[in-house]
Design a protein around this motif. Sequence first.
Motif, PDB file in Angstrom:
ATOM      1  N   PRO A 105     -11.133  27.364  45.754  1.00  0.00           N
ATOM      2  CA  PRO A 105      -9.678  27.533  45.715  1.00  0.00           C
ATOM      3  C   PRO A 105      -9.058  27.856  47.072  1.00  0.00           C
ATOM      4  O   PRO A 105      -7.888  27.563  47.304  1.00  0.00           O
ATOM      5  N   ASN A 106      -9.837  28.457  47.960  1.00  0.00           N
ATOM      6  CA  ASN A 106      -9.308  28.818  49.274  1.00  0.00           C
ATOM      7  C   ASN A 106      -9.730  27.788  50.312  1.00  0.00           C
ATOM      8  O   ASN A 106     -10.896  27.389  50.352  1.00  0.00           O
ATOM      9  N   PRO A 107      -8.822  27.332  51.146  1.00  0.00           N
ATOM     10  CA  PRO A 107      -9.193  26.349  52.172  1.00  0.00           C
ATOM     11  C   PRO A 107     -10.119  26.969  53.205  1.00  0.00           C
ATOM     12  O   PRO A 107     -10.052  28.164  53.494  1.00  0.00           O
ATOM     13  N   LEU A 108     -11.004  26.150  53.746  1.00  0.00           N
ATOM     14  CA  LEU A 108     -11.908  26.640  54.779  1.00  0.00           C
ATOM     15  C   LEU A 108     -11.151  26.883  56.079  1.00  0.00           C
ATOM     16  O   LEU A 108     -10.179  26.189  56.373  1.00  0.00           O
ATOM     17  N   PRO A 109     -11.574  27.851  56.851  1.00  0.00           N
ATOM     18  CA  PRO A 109     -10.875  28.140  58.109  1.00  0.00           C
ATOM     19  C   PRO A 109     -11.069  27.014  59.119  1.00  0.00           C
ATOM     20  O   PRO A 109     -12.044  26.271  59.079  1.00  0.00           O
ATOM     21  N   SER A 110     -10.097  26.895  59.986  1.00  0.00           N
ATOM     22  CA  SER A 110     -10.188  25.903  61.068  1.00  0.00           C
ATOM     23  C   SER A 110     -10.469  26.627  62.370  1.00  0.00           C
ATOM     24  O   SER A 110      -9.841  27.648  62.675  1.00  0.00           O
ATOM     25  N   TYR A 111     -11.411  26.119  63.112  1.00  0.00           N
ATOM     26  CA  TYR A 111     -11.807  26.728  64.376  1.00  0.00           C
ATOM     27  C   TYR A 111     -11.683  25.696  65.492  1.00  0.00           C
ATOM     28  O   TYR A 111     -11.592  24.491  65.250  1.00  0.00           O
ATOM     29  N   ILE A 292     -25.740  30.129  52.165  1.00  0.00           N
ATOM     30  CA  ILE A 292     -24.934  31.346  52.283  1.00  0.00           C
ATOM     31  C   ILE A 292     -23.484  31.009  52.632  1.00  0.00           C
ATOM     32  O   ILE A 292     -22.548  31.481  51.992  1.00  0.00           O
ATOM     33  N   GLY A 293     -23.305  30.159  53.650  1.00  0.00           N
ATOM     34  CA  GLY A 293     -21.933  29.813  54.052  1.00  0.00           C
ATOM     35  C   GLY A 293     -21.216  29.001  53.002  1.00  0.00           C
ATOM     36  O   GLY A 293     -20.095  29.336  52.598  1.00  0.00           O
ATOM     37  N   GLY A 294     -21.872  27.932  52.520  1.00  0.00           N
ATOM     38  CA  GLY A 294     -21.243  27.111  51.497  1.00  0.00           C
ATOM     39  C   GLY A 294     -21.231  27.752  50.139  1.00  0.00           C
ATOM     40  O   GLY A 294     -20.488  27.325  49.251  1.00  0.00           O
ATOM     41  N   GLY A 295     -22.066  28.778  49.944  1.00  0.00           N
ATOM     42  CA  GLY A 295     -22.118  29.445  48.648  1.00  0.00           C
ATOM     43  C   GLY A 295     -21.069  30.514  48.452  1.00  0.00           C
ATOM     44  O   GLY A 295     -21.116  31.234  47.449  1.00  0.00           O
ATOM     45  N   GLY A 296     -20.149  30.660  49.378  1.00  0.00           N
ATOM     46  CA  GLY A 296     -19.050  31.604  49.178  1.00  0.00           C
ATOM     47  C   GLY A 296     -18.742  32.498  50.350  1.00  0.00           C
ATOM     48  O   GLY A 296     -17.682  33.129  50.383  1.00  0.00           O
ATOM     49  N   ALA A 297     -19.649  32.566  51.348  1.00  0.00           N
ATOM     50  CA  ALA A 297     -19.413  33.482  52.462  1.00  0.00           C
ATOM     51  C   ALA A 297     -18.188  33.070  53.277  1.00  0.00           C
ATOM     52  O   ALA A 297     -17.345  33.917  53.628  1.00  0.00           O
ATOM     53  N   GLU A 302     -12.726  34.144  55.103  1.00  0.00           N
ATOM     54  CA  GLU A 302     -11.377  33.662  55.360  1.00  0.00           C
ATOM     55  C   GLU A 302     -10.352  34.449  54.550  1.00  0.00           C
ATOM     56  O   GLU A 302      -9.263  34.770  55.041  1.00  0.00           O
ATOM     57  N   LYS A 303     -10.684  34.781  53.307  1.00  0.00           N
ATOM     58  CA  LYS A 303      -9.766  35.576  52.490  1.00  0.00           C
ATOM     59  C   LYS A 303      -9.575  36.968  53.088  1.00  0.00           C
ATOM     60  O   LYS A 303      -8.444  37.476  53.168  1.00  0.00           O
ATOM     61  N   GLY A 304     -10.681  37.605  53.520  1.00  0.00           N
ATOM     62  CA  GLY A 304     -10.571  38.917  54.150  1.00  0.00           C
ATOM     63  C   GLY A 304      -9.786  38.864  55.447  1.00  0.00           C
ATOM     64  O   GLY A 304      -8.983  39.758  55.754  1.00  0.00           O
ATOM     65  N   LEU A 321     -15.620  42.250  59.654  1.00  0.00           N
ATOM     66  CA  LEU A 321     -14.643  42.360  58.585  1.00  0.00           C
ATOM     67  C   LEU A 321     -15.162  43.351  57.545  1.00  0.00           C
ATOM     68  O   LEU A 321     -16.356  43.373  57.251  1.00  0.00           O
ATOM     69  N   PRO A 322     -14.288  44.180  56.993  1.00  0.00           N
ATOM     70  CA  PRO A 322     -14.738  45.196  56.020  1.00  0.00           C
ATOM     71  C   PRO A 322     -14.970  44.592  54.633  1.00  0.00           C
ATOM     72  O   PRO A 322     -14.367  45.007  53.638  1.00  0.00           O
TER      73      PRO A 322
END
Length: 394
Positions: A105-111, A292-297, A302-304, A321-322
């Motif tokens: 549901p959340n877009p991946l960050p752009s770097y 790990i990355g594709g599984g939700g990290a 990005e949400k945090g 990030l906390p």
Amino acid sequence: MAQTSKEADPLLKELDKLERLSSFTSSAIRSTTKTKSPSISDSLDSLIASLKDAKQAAETGQAPEEYVGGLSSAVDDRKREVEERQKEIHSSLARFGRALDKKFPNPLPSYSPLFTSPKAAAALEHTIVSHFIRTGSFSVAETFLKESEMEAPDELRRQFVDMHRILTALRSQDIGPALEWAIAHRDALRSRMSPLEFHIHRSQYLRLLLSQPTPHLVLRYARRNFPALYAAHASEIQRLLGAVAFIPRLASLYPDFASPNIHTDVEAMFARDYCAMVGMSREVPLRVVGDIGGGGALARIEKGNKVMRDRKSEWSQTDELPIEIPLPPRNRYHSVFACPVSKEQSTEDNPPVMLQCGHVLAKDSWRKLEKGAGRVKCPYCPVESTSPPHRVFF
């Protein structure tokens, strides 16, 4: 196992349907869909065949009017089949898109562009080709090496060609190569407290136990191979020998012995120990990053990050990030201690030390808090340590 995973994950299920619908063969489509119409490729092949027949008839002097009506009908039928197939593909593609949006549901960050320096690009290419070699995709690795103009890591290739040769033999119920390797590395395996050699013999013993109508060959195998392993695996060997008396009821009394997992576990154990012997991690690094990355990290990070920007909060000095990233047990590795006061990772010169109250700090942080004669006021509780702390080993 793969089929069960696809059935459990709606995204993989929709992707599988889309792949089969867009396949070039009708058999792949009909295996998982209720449609009876041919694939687009088959429809076009049928139309080309009709056109060739009409052309050949015209060239041989046959009356063309005999083929015009049938050819026109064939074109209309093939056109209708192609349109129906395209509608099914577009519908499946739309369902896959909805499943994808629901899964992420959340877009991946752009770097900014990564791996732009030659050194970074070379490291990435080496990681990719190492992944192909470690997973046994040797032909893909060869193609990648040619296209990237890299030098072949011959030693790495030799090591993992040998590993996959032994794994292939294990899958074919041939324990010979694996047992030969385990015996050659027996001392190193014992130093790691690895039960690989016993598990190889246990796997073969259970195959004999399940396939032999009489226990004579089973007991002969046990007498030949278990005595040297008895001291370390006494209780398990006693259980294996006791199972001989219950061969007709083995599946109900000893369900773990009849499970196929007891053999596939040997493959995983061998791969782990083999990688350890050649100085490699037990997990393929690129696969760990993807899991790990594709599984939700990435989504959690990005949400945090977004929440902190909205609240105008600052990142910590160590760029943290906390938030906590939940990991499956296989990815919970032996961690490096980070001091909760200085946020620095421990080293041999700055090891973790424990105060009398039980809290652990880095040695440099303890020195900064020391008031003399080893007295330190703990920053996390009211207890004051009156003696020097002792080092902690993780």
